[in-house]
Scaffold this motif. Structure first.
Motif, PDB file in Angstrom:
ATOM      1  N   LYS A   4     -10.050   0.878  10.262  1.00  0.00           N
ATOM      2  CA  LYS A   4      -9.077   1.266  11.088  1.00  0.00           C
ATOM      3  C   LYS A   4      -7.795   2.073  10.606  1.00  0.00           C
ATOM      4  O   LYS A   4      -7.326   2.904  11.113  1.00  0.00           O
ATOM      5  N   SER A   5      -7.545   1.763   9.343  1.00  0.00           N
ATOM      6  CA  SER A   5      -6.497   2.572   8.926  1.00  0.00           C
ATOM      7  C   SER A   5      -6.760   2.426   7.182  1.00  0.00           C
ATOM      8  O   SER A   5      -7.411   1.759   6.506  1.00  0.00           O
ATOM      9  N   ILE A   6      -6.224   3.495   6.532  1.00  0.00           N
ATOM     10  CA  ILE A   6      -6.015   3.694   5.109  1.00  0.00           C
ATOM     11  C   ILE A   6      -4.518   4.119   4.743  1.00  0.00           C
ATOM     12  O   ILE A   6      -4.023   4.933   5.225  1.00  0.00           O
ATOM     13  N   ASN A   7      -3.940   3.411   3.909  1.00  0.00           N
ATOM     14  CA  ASN A   7      -2.460   3.534   3.454  1.00  0.00           C
ATOM     15  C   ASN A   7      -2.253   3.494   2.008  1.00  0.00           C
ATOM     16  O   ASN A   7      -2.962   3.134   1.320  1.00  0.00           O
ATOM     17  N   THR A   8      -1.149   4.121   1.534  1.00  0.00           N
ATOM     18  CA  THR A   8      -1.076   4.369   0.325  1.00  0.00           C
ATOM     19  C   THR A   8       0.304   3.762   0.059  1.00  0.00           C
ATOM     20  O   THR A   8       1.418   3.961   0.822  1.00  0.00           O
ATOM     21  N   GLY A   9       0.607   3.132  -1.139  1.00  0.00           N
ATOM     22  CA  GLY A   9       1.905   2.678  -1.567  1.00  0.00           C
ATOM     23  C   GLY A   9       2.109   2.854  -3.079  1.00  0.00           C
ATOM     24  O   GLY A   9       1.172   3.413  -3.764  1.00  0.00           O
ATOM     25  N   LEU A  10       3.240   2.581  -3.541  1.00  0.00           N
ATOM     26  CA  LEU A  10       3.652   2.840  -5.036  1.00  0.00           C
ATOM     27  C   LEU A  10       3.980   1.351  -5.706  1.00  0.00           C
ATOM     28  O   LEU A  10       4.856   0.656  -4.976  1.00  0.00           O
ATOM     29  N   LEU A  11       3.294   0.949  -6.680  1.00  0.00           N
ATOM     30  CA  LEU A  11       3.705  -0.278  -7.410  1.00  0.00           C
ATOM     31  C   LEU A  11       4.123   0.127  -9.007  1.00  0.00           C
ATOM     32  O   LEU A  11       3.306   0.865  -9.561  1.00  0.00           O
ATOM     33  N   LEU A  12       5.257  -0.164  -9.068  1.00  0.00           N
ATOM     34  CA  LEU A  12       6.017  -0.035 -10.627  1.00  0.00           C
ATOM     35  C   LEU A  12       6.079  -1.461 -11.101  1.00  0.00           C
ATOM     36  O   LEU A  12       6.703  -2.325 -10.634  1.00  0.00           O
ATOM     37  N   SER A  13       5.586  -1.581 -12.332  1.00  0.00           N
ATOM     38  CA  SER A  13       5.262  -2.607 -13.202  1.00  0.00           C
ATOM     39  C   SER A  13       5.992  -2.429 -14.616  1.00  0.00           C
ATOM     40  O   SER A  13       5.349  -1.706 -15.389  1.00  0.00           O
ATOM     41  N   ASP A  27       6.896   3.469 -20.231  1.00  0.00           N
ATOM     42  CA  ASP A  27       7.851   2.277 -20.309  1.00  0.00           C
ATOM     43  C   ASP A  27       7.409   1.521 -19.108  1.00  0.00           C
ATOM     44  O   ASP A  27       7.764   0.143 -19.048  1.00  0.00           O
ATOM     45  N   VAL A  28       7.130   2.207 -18.047  1.00  0.00           N
ATOM     46  CA  VAL A  28       6.842   1.512 -16.683  1.00  0.00           C
ATOM     47  C   VAL A  28       5.286   1.991 -16.345  1.00  0.00           C
ATOM     48  O   VAL A  28       4.702   2.816 -16.398  1.00  0.00           O
ATOM     49  N   LEU A  29       4.440   0.799 -15.948  1.00  0.00           N
ATOM     50  CA  LEU A  29       3.017   1.005 -15.679  1.00  0.00           C
ATOM     51  C   LEU A  29       3.150   1.472 -13.700  1.00  0.00           C
ATOM     52  O   LEU A  29       3.521   0.582 -13.170  1.00  0.00           O
ATOM     53  N   THR A  30       2.739   2.714 -13.737  1.00  0.00           N
ATOM     54  CA  THR A  30       2.597   3.002 -12.234  1.00  0.00           C
ATOM     55  C   THR A  30       1.545   3.118 -11.448  1.00  0.00           C
ATOM     56  O   THR A  30       0.434   3.698 -12.151  1.00  0.00           O
ATOM     57  N   ASP A  31       1.156   2.516 -10.407  1.00  0.00           N
ATOM     58  CA  ASP A  31       0.009   2.605  -9.748  1.00  0.00           C
ATOM     59  C   ASP A  31       0.064   2.880  -8.353  1.00  0.00           C
ATOM     60  O   ASP A  31       1.014   2.627  -7.523  1.00  0.00           O
ATOM     61  N   VAL A  32      -0.626   4.063  -7.835  1.00  0.00           N
ATOM     62  CA  VAL A  32      -0.873   4.276  -6.562  1.00  0.00           C
ATOM     63  C   VAL A  32      -1.755   3.148  -5.842  1.00  0.00           C
ATOM     64  O   VAL A  32      -2.738   3.224  -6.416  1.00  0.00           O
ATOM     65  N   VAL A  43      -9.248  -6.645   4.732  1.00  0.00           N
ATOM     66  CA  VAL A  43      -8.531  -5.761   3.937  1.00  0.00           C
ATOM     67  C   VAL A  43      -9.158  -5.395   2.553  1.00  0.00           C
ATOM     68  O   VAL A  43      -9.504  -6.353   1.958  1.00  0.00           O
ATOM     69  N   GLY A  44      -9.199  -4.210   2.339  1.00  0.00           N
ATOM     70  CA  GLY A  44      -9.874  -3.800   1.027  1.00  0.00           C
ATOM     71  C   GLY A  44      -8.651  -3.280   0.019  1.00  0.00           C
ATOM     72  O   GLY A  44      -7.842  -2.468   0.691  1.00  0.00           O
ATOM     73  N   TRP A  45      -8.693  -3.413  -1.304  1.00  0.00           N
ATOM     74  CA  TRP A  45      -7.542  -2.979  -2.078  1.00  0.00           C
ATOM     75  C   TRP A  45      -7.949  -2.153  -3.325  1.00  0.00           C
ATOM     76  O   TRP A  45      -9.191  -2.478  -3.818  1.00  0.00           O
ATOM     77  N   GLY A  46      -7.396  -0.771  -3.554  1.00  0.00           N
ATOM     78  CA  GLY A  46      -7.757  -0.260  -4.545  1.00  0.00           C
ATOM     79  C   GLY A  46      -6.483   0.385  -5.143  1.00  0.00           C
ATOM     80  O   GLY A  46      -5.274   0.103  -4.480  1.00  0.00           O
ATOM     81  N   ALA A  47      -6.550   1.023  -6.368  1.00  0.00           N
ATOM     82  CA  ALA A  47      -5.452   1.584  -7.077  1.00  0.00           C
ATOM     83  C   ALA A  47      -5.864   2.561  -8.271  1.00  0.00           C
ATOM     84  O   ALA A  47      -7.000   2.679  -8.594  1.00  0.00           O
ATOM     85  N   ALA A  48      -5.124   3.514  -8.504  1.00  0.00           N
ATOM     86  CA  ALA A  48      -5.041   4.439  -9.295  1.00  0.00           C
ATOM     87  C   ALA A  48      -3.592   4.778 -10.225  1.00  0.00           C
ATOM     88  O   ALA A  48      -2.861   5.071  -9.315  1.00  0.00           O
ATOM     89  N   PRO A  49      -3.698   4.649 -11.506  1.00  0.00           N
ATOM     90  CA  PRO A  49      -2.431   5.356 -12.322  1.00  0.00           C
ATOM     91  C   PRO A  49      -2.482   7.193 -12.375  1.00  0.00           C
ATOM     92  O   PRO A  49      -3.512   7.428 -12.368  1.00  0.00           O
TER      93      PRO A  49
END
Length: 363
Positions: A4-13, A27-32, A43-49
């Motif tokens: 139904k939908s595919i969305n992207t976000g940003l995760l800073l760790s 200094d910070v791990l960045t994941d899309v 819901v299915g989850w994926g990520a890429a730095p």
């Protein structure tokens, strides 16, 4: 069950300490983050730095590829038809392997969840726990020795030592580390393309003569220098592993057939995701070559997918999935349990087990 939908976000760790190699300091791990939802609410989850110096991709290019090119092709597709969706993904655009990997991981996650099984079980694994090494960042010999001691105190018996700076200083780094921990740990070297072929052979033989017990040396020369990699492999006293030189199944075949390296480091971001990783594993199994399952300083979402692969195939001889342990806090719910030590505990949760990414900021 349709997408139904595919969305992207940003995760800073934020990281506990800076991650320093011969090619970058972070200094910070960045994941899309990629979130795929079906019309049934699954819901299915994926990520890429973004790792521009390896794959050429940035946050903008990953999000653009997913939102503008990949998502329109997959919307409305049956999430249970994994192979068809992966074909659409692979043909969506050239290169962009990290963007493809993020979507590929989410598609495998939602496939497993639609069947109600963990992906490791669908791959024929037994769900066993796996042990990762931990990375010791490039620094002064004294700091690296102190970091290695701290890793041993946390229970790590395998450390990956970053080298590839000034060659004489690299020797001092190893000397100081071995003087500090003796034979209590298994040592892997990762030069991150930081040596020239001749100097790599020279320093590795000097390390052997000094009695340094080294399990393997990873990517000693530039990624494009296959002749140089083969030169080192033929003369190294330690097994040589190809990392940046092996980014696809074709590369894997070339490395193995020409014996440019003894082993291969499989990273989902280099090969476009789980599908690409499984293809490389098939080649490695056919030729009797051992592989490492590694990562590109990745957070828990993509590391979870890599852990499911690492726990499922006998040709996986080593694991380098310490990204989640390097973060000062976890902002991802579910998935395998990444402890503060080497053990990664698998579970029976469907898909890759990720249930939410509450720390993500959505586009």
């Amino acid at each position: 069950m349709k997408i139904k939908s595919i969305n992207t976000g940003l995760l800073l760790s934020p990281l506990k300490t800076p991650f320093i190699t011969a090619v970058r300091s972070v200094d910070v791990l960045t994941d899309v983050i990629v979130r795929i939802e079906t019309d049934s609410g699954l819901v299915g989850w994926g990520a890429a730095p973004p790792t521009a110096k390896v794959t050429g991709e940035t946050v903008g290019s990953i999000t653009g590829a997913v939102n503008e090119v990949i998502a329109p092709l997959l919307l409305g597709s049956d999430c249970e038809y994994l192979e068809g969706n992966l074909e659409l993904l692979d043909g969506a655009l050239l290169h962009n392997t990290s963007a493809k990997a993020a979507v590929d991981i989410a598609l495998h996650d939602i496939w497993g969840k639609s069947i109600g099984q963990p992906v490791w079980k669908l791959f024929g694994g037994n769900g066993k726990s796996i042990a990762s090494d931990v990375t010791i960042s490039l620094n002064s010999p004294e700091v690296m020795a102190a970091d290695t001691i701290a890793a041993v105190e946390r229970g790590f018996s395998i450390v990956k030592i970053k080298v590839g700076g000034e060659v004489s200083l690299d020797f001092e780094r190893l000397k100081t580390i071995f003087n500090a921990v003796g034979s209590d740990v298994k040592v892997r070297l990762d030069a991150n393309q930081g040596w020239k072929p001749n100097e790599a052979v020279k320093i590795l033989n000097e390390m052997e003569a000094a009695g340094f017990a080294i399990e393997l040396v990873e990517q000693p020369v530039k990624s494009f220098d296959m002749d140089g990699l083969r030169f080192v492999t033929e003369r190294s006293p330690f097994p040589v592993m190809a990392d940046e030189s092996c980014q696809s199944v074709k590369d894997a075949i070339d490395v193995i057939k020409t014996h440019a390296a003894d082993m291969i480091n499989i990273k989902l971001m280099k090969c476009g995701g789980v599908r690409g990783a499984l293809r490389i594993i098939s080649v490695a199994q056919a030729f009797g070559v051992k592989v490492m399952v590694g990562a590109m300083l990745e957070g828990k979402v993509s590391a979870a997918a890599a852990a499911h692969i690492a726990s499922s195939f006998s040709c996986v001889a080593s694991v380098d999935l310490d990204g989640p342990n390097l973060c000062s806090e976890h902002q991802v719910s579910g998935g395998p349990a990444f402890t503060n030590g080497p053990e990664i505990h698998m579970n029976d949760n469907a898909g890759f087990g990720i249930t939410d990414v509450p720390g993500a900021v959505w586009n």
